[in-house]
Every structure is written in structure tokens, then in C-alpha cells.
Enzyme design. Structure first.
Site, PDB file in Angstrom:
ATOM      1  N   ASP A   8      -3.655   1.110   7.063  1.00  0.00           N
ATOM      2  CA  ASP A   8      -3.623   1.263   5.604  1.00  0.00           C
ATOM      3  C   ASP A   8      -5.035   1.527   5.083  1.00  0.00           C
ATOM      4  O   ASP A   8      -6.025   1.168   5.742  1.00  0.00           O
ATOM      5  CB  ASP A   8      -3.089  -0.010   4.944  1.00  0.00           C
ATOM      6  CG  ASP A   8      -1.640  -0.281   5.327  1.00  0.00           C
ATOM      7  OD1 ASP A   8      -0.955   0.665   5.747  1.00  0.00           O
ATOM      8  OD2 ASP A   8      -1.225  -1.451   5.225  1.00  0.00           O
TER       9      ASP A   8
HETATM   10  N1  URA Z   1       0.180  -3.666   9.235  1.00  0.00           N
HETATM   11  C1  URA Z   1      -0.124  -3.461   7.934  1.00  0.00           C
HETATM   12  O1  URA Z   1       0.500  -4.023   7.043  1.00  0.00           O
HETATM   13  N2  URA Z   1      -1.132  -2.620   7.655  1.00  0.00           N
HETATM   14  C2  URA Z   1      -1.863  -1.986   8.601  1.00  0.00           C
HETATM   15  O2  URA Z   1      -2.800  -1.247   8.267  1.00  0.00           O
HETATM   16  C3  URA Z   1      -1.542  -2.227   9.941  1.00  0.00           C
HETATM   17  C4  URA Z   1      -0.510  -3.069  10.230  1.00  0.00           C
END
Ligand code: URA
Length: 262
Positions: free
Chosen positions: A103
Site C-alpha cells: 500500500d
Molecule cells: N497488507 C496490507 O494491508 N497492506 C500492505 O501493504 C501489505 C499487506
């Protein structure tokens, strides 16, 4: 065979124009002879190319470990946002892509490569490559959570999540954990904590399969994988070394032994 200037770019000696300069200055030798023509053809497997005293070793693929900072998106291009590729040296950028996504606000380990086959192996849902994250959580994380993460959670998908290992590092109004998952669903960890009434405040990936984030690598920087890291990563069956379900693993190992023993 390929053009000498292209070969030098591909081996990390600079952009086309930088490489042209190196040739002009007589800093490049092919099999011991000074080469000045960018269009000269070289055999990437056989010819010895030395640039400024350093041998240019051709590798068809590039593998970079990136310490992703928050605020950049895991994409190859984006009209508005900075991407993880903007953090890679220009000489490498052309055909690289990130292996999987973090993310925008997640930090940590991200592999950049142009090796589609390896990326496919690592991301393939059937391979269940372990991914370990450090997380700060708003809310008390308890042993009951450890159990429910191991059993699988309903995060609104068709199936429950696969068993995930939760290690509590600190328990309080803000808890700290290490979590290992073996899938890569959209916002998976955030949704898993939401499912038990908690909220992820900070998330950083520490490990993917055998590849461990180099803590000496500053946030925002990347470096080529070492030979050992690459060798280990290519051994895809090793990517679940510290697998999550000891009971299941023992069972599989036992079956393997039985098979070996006929
Ligand atoms: N899980 C999440 O919620 N975000 C990420 O970036 C990776 C795994």
C-alpha cells in the site's frame, strides 16, 4: 550480439549519453583493445568488456531490493503519484516492475525486477510464499487474536484467510506485532486486524520468502540482490522455510519421507 553502448547501459555503466562519453574518452576496452564506436557489436557471453578498469558483466535480468518509503505507489507509472520505479536508478528503470504491491502508506521490502518468470513464481497463489511484516496496532492484541489469525479470518472474501502467524512483541493500547501471511489479498493485513476490531497504524514488510530487508539500506534506497540472496530466492520451494502450520508441515514432510522410502 548487441551494440556496445547498449551492453554498457545494461551492465550499469550509465545512460546512453553517459556511455557515449566513456567511449569518447577511451575508457572502454573490448578484449584488450580500446573501443570508441557505440555501434560496435559485442558478444555478451564471450567478449571481455572493461570500462574504467571494471569488468562489465552481462546479466539478462535485474533484481533490486528496494526499501520502500511511505508515500510512493507500487506501480510502474502513475500520472499523479511518485512510483517505486522513480526510486530506481535511471539506468535500470526501463523494464523493471515491482513484485507484488505494498500500500502507499506501507514501508519496507519490495523486489524490483524484469524477470517475469521469477515474479510469477513468487506471486503465484499456489506457492504460498511467506511474507512477514512488523505492525503497530491500535488496540490490545491478545492470545485470542493469535489463535484466530492461525485459524483464519473472515475478511469478506469467499474463503477465510489462510493461517497467519501473529507474534506479539508488545501489548498495550498500541500493540506491536510481527505477522506472517502467505497470501497477498488487497489490504490483507489491515482487513485482518479490522476483522478483530483493531486498526493498523503502521506497517512495514520485513521479509518475503528467503529475502530479508537489509536494515542497512536507507528508506528510499535500493541495491542489487547479492548472488546468495538471488540463489535462495530462485529456489522457490524454500520460500516457506518457516512455514506457519507446523502440524500440516510435519504431515507433508512425513508424506515426503514415506514417498522417498517407497
Ligand atoms: N497488507 C496490507 O494491508 N497492506 C500492505 O501493504 C501489505 C499487506
Amino acid at each position: 550480439m548487441m551494440r556496445l553502448d547498449k551492453f554498457l547501459c545494461a551492465t550499469g555503466f550509465g545512460t546512453r549519453s553517459q556511455v557515449k562519453e566513456l567511449l569518447k574518452k577511451g575508457l572502454v576496452k573490448v578484449n584488450g583493445d580500446t573501443a570508441r564506436r557505440p555501434e560496435q557489436k559485442v558478444d555478451e557471453e564471450r567478449d571481455q568488456v572493461v570500462c574504467g578498469g571494471k569488468e562489465a558483466v552481462y546479466a539478462p535480468y535485474t533484481y533490486l531490493m528496494l526499501h520502500k518509503p511511505a508515500g510512493v505507489v507500487s506501480a510502474t507509472e502513475d500520472s499523479r503519484e511518485r512510483t517505486v520505479l522513480d526510486l530506481a536508478p535511471e539506468t535500470y528503470r526501463k523494464d523493471l516492475f515491482p513484485v507484488g504491491r505494498l500500500d502507499k502508506d506501507t514501508e519496507g521490502l519490495l523486489l524490483l525486477t524484469n524477470d517475469g518468470a521469477l515474479a510469477h513464481e513468487l506471486l503465484s497463489p499456489g506457492k504460498h510464499v511467506d511474507k512477514t511484516y512488523y505492525a503497530r496496532i491500535l488496540g490490545q492484541v491478545t492470545e485470542a487474536h493469535v489463535k484466530s489469525f492461525l485459524e483464519g479470518l473472515d475478511i469478506g472474501e469467499k474463503r477465510k484467510t489462510l493461517p497467519a502467524e501473529l507474534l506479539i512483541l508488545r501489548r498495550g493500547e498500541i500493540s506491536e506485532v510481527e505477522i506472517t501471511i502467505r497470501e497477498g489479498k488487497y489490504h490483507q493485513i489491515k482487513r485482518m486486524f479490522q476483522a478483530v476490531g483493531c486498526q493498523v497504524q503502521y506497517l512495514k514488510r520485513l521479509r518475503m520468502g528467503t529475502l530479508v530487508l537489509d536494515e542497512a539500506l536507507p528508506s528510499g534506497a535500493c541495491r542489487p540482490l547479492t548472488k546468495e540472496e538471488l540463489r535462495a530466492l530462485k529456489n522457490v520451494d524454500d520460500q516457506r522455510k518457516n512455514s506457519i502450520e507446523p502440524a500440516e508441515r510435519k504431515d507433508t514432510e512425513q508424506k515426503g519421507k514415506e514417498r522417498q522410502n517407497g
